[in-house]
Design an enzyme around this catalytic site. Structure first.
Site, PDB file in Angstrom:
ATOM      1  N   ALA A  65     -80.535  81.222  44.274  1.00 52.14           N
ATOM      2  CA  ALA A  65     -81.444  80.077  44.352  1.00 52.14           C
ATOM      3  C   ALA A  65     -81.462  79.374  42.990  1.00 52.14           C
ATOM      4  CB  ALA A  65     -82.841  80.536  44.728  1.00 52.14           C
ATOM      5  N   VAL A  85     -79.155  85.382  38.619  1.00 50.54           N
ATOM      6  CA  VAL A  85     -78.210  84.503  37.938  1.00 50.54           C
ATOM      7  C   VAL A  85     -78.491  84.466  36.425  1.00 50.54           C
ATOM      8  CG1 VAL A  85     -77.842  82.011  37.699  1.00 50.54           C
ATOM      9  CG2 VAL A  85     -77.590  83.100  39.950  1.00 50.54           C
ATOM     10  N   GLN A 127     -83.806  78.809  40.964  1.00 52.81           N
ATOM     11  CA  GLN A 127     -84.552  79.577  39.956  1.00 52.81           C
ATOM     12  C   GLN A 127     -84.253  81.071  40.054  1.00 52.81           C
ATOM     13  OE1 GLN A 127     -86.237  78.894  37.283  1.00 52.81           O
ATOM     14  NE2 GLN A 127     -85.999  76.691  37.486  1.00 52.81           N
ATOM     15  N   SER A 128     -83.030  81.425  40.391  1.00 53.32           N
ATOM     16  CA  SER A 128     -82.656  82.835  40.542  1.00 53.32           C
ATOM     17  C   SER A 128     -82.772  83.609  39.231  1.00 53.32           C
ATOM     18  CB  SER A 128     -81.214  82.919  41.044  1.00 53.32           C
ATOM     19  OG  SER A 128     -80.703  84.223  40.879  1.00 53.32           O
ATOM     20  N   ASN A 129     -83.412  84.770  39.323  1.00 48.84           N
ATOM     21  CA  ASN A 129     -83.485  85.674  38.171  1.00 48.84           C
ATOM     22  C   ASN A 129     -82.188  86.472  38.011  1.00 48.84           C
ATOM     23  OD1 ASN A 129     -86.361  85.174  37.551  1.00 48.84           O
ATOM     24  ND2 ASN A 129     -86.661  86.066  39.590  1.00 48.84           N
TER      25      ASN A 129
END
Ligand SMILES: *Cc1c(COP(=O)(O)O)cnc(C)c1O
Length: 332
Positions: free
Chosen positions: A68, A74, A70-72
């Site tokens: 996503a 990533v 706001q992926s953590n």
């Protein structure tokens, strides 16, 4: 044995939350995996120990991952790649409609840019296979340029290496305290939930493990966890003893959907902040903590039960959700 890179300084703290315990009528402990790994930490740091272990063994110079906006996952991949001298290529998917500008520019997106990751975008947030296929296309080009890419897959059907990180975490917790009655953890891709459950059962713990749905309804998530556990059993024998009744999902805070905040989530976020100084993020940990407060209130978690809540992180995204958080504050 599966190759593993050391990313998390273990063990992470296990802290008693005194005021929250009194307020909820339970014995609540917080496993501080928000402190796991670099760059604002989180559960993905443990999962990445096995993905980077595999990438390093394969001689990779580039790691590709999708998530996503706001992926953590990533963001932590970009941080670990930087520390290991690899290039991270991160693909951001539009999964959450109607978000303000900050959602696309602040929080984890800003951190990824600071970390030197190359950013790709993908238009369709519910197409896990398609998102992975786009990474494979990019990897093909990289190979033709003489680079050695490694892909961390989002879709099912690949060995759930990340879950092994939570098999380790289960052991780590049992070494710290083997007297818990109940564990509560966020259940998204399902790697954390599956690994924790397998690690507990495989090491003799009969504690209840409640997964709090952050991504899809309990019915769908139950079958997803069942499939991941079956694949995990191919990687680690200890996962083979899990029975259907072990897989417990609660989705009382999921609405109105992934990345969106309903009242139970907003209330849980402020409860944790006001009663313990603990910051939860609106997408994952406020939703998972809502299971603790809701189930303690209904008696599904009995009075006096010893509960371990896994704080899975998400703190790198906080700045991107200032509107959402302000909205929650305005109703409190
Ligand atoms: C990804 C994530 C989760 C969910 O973990 P899964 O292993 O994908 O189920 C929970 N909390 C945070 C903060 C996350 O980033």
């Amino acid at each position: 044995m599966h190759p593993r890179s050391t990313i998390v300084q273990q063990p992470t703290p296990l802290e008693h939350a005194g005021r929250l315990s009194d307020h909820l009528g339970i014995e609540l402990w917080i496993k501080r995996d928000d402190l796991a790994g670099p760059c604002f930490g989180g559960n993905k740091a443990r999962q990445l120990e096995y993905y980077f272990g595999a990438a390093v063994s394969a001689g990779a110079d580039t790691v590709l991952i999708t998530g996503a906006v706001q992926s953590n996952f990533v963001r932590l991949t970009a941080a670990v790649a930087a520390a290991l001298g690899m290039q991270a290529i991160v693909q951001l998917e539009d999964r959450v409609p109607g978000k303000p500008e900050a959602y696309r520019t602040a929080g984890n997106v800003l951190l990824c840019e600071m970390l030197g990751a190359e950013i790709m975008t993908f238009p369709e947030g519910e197409d896990e296979e398609g998102a992975d296929a786009a990474l494979h296309e990019r990897a093909k080009v990289l190979r033709s340029e003489g680079r050695t890419p490694y892909i961390i897959h989002l879709s099912e059907g690949h060995p759930p290496l990340g879950a092994l990180g939570y098999v380790d975490c289960a052991r780590e917790i049992l070494d710290q305290d083997d007297g818990f009655d109940v564990f509560v953890v966020a259940s998204g891709s399902g790697s954390t939930h599956s690994g924790l459950l397998a690690g507990l059962r495989g090491n003799g713990s009969k504690a209840r493990v409640i997964g709090s749905c952050v991504r899809r309804p309990a019915r769908d998530q139950t079958s997803r966890i069942r499939r991941i556990v079956a694949r995990l059993a191919d990687l680690w024998d200890g996962a083979s003893g899990i029975v259907p009744d072990d897989i417990v999902l609660w989705d009382g805070a999921l609405a109105p959907g992934y990345g969106q905040v309903g009242k139970p989530t907003a209330d849980a976020m402020l409860l944790a902040a006001h009663y313990s100084g603990l910051i939860l993020d609106p997408v994952y940990t406020a939703k998972s903590f809502a299971a603790v407060s809701a189930l303690a209130a209904t008696g599904d978690i009995r009075k006096g039960a010893r509960v371990c809540y896994i704080h899975t992180g998400g703190l790198g995204a906080i700045g991107a959700y200032s509107d959402t958080i302000r909205e929650a504050l305005s109703h409190s």
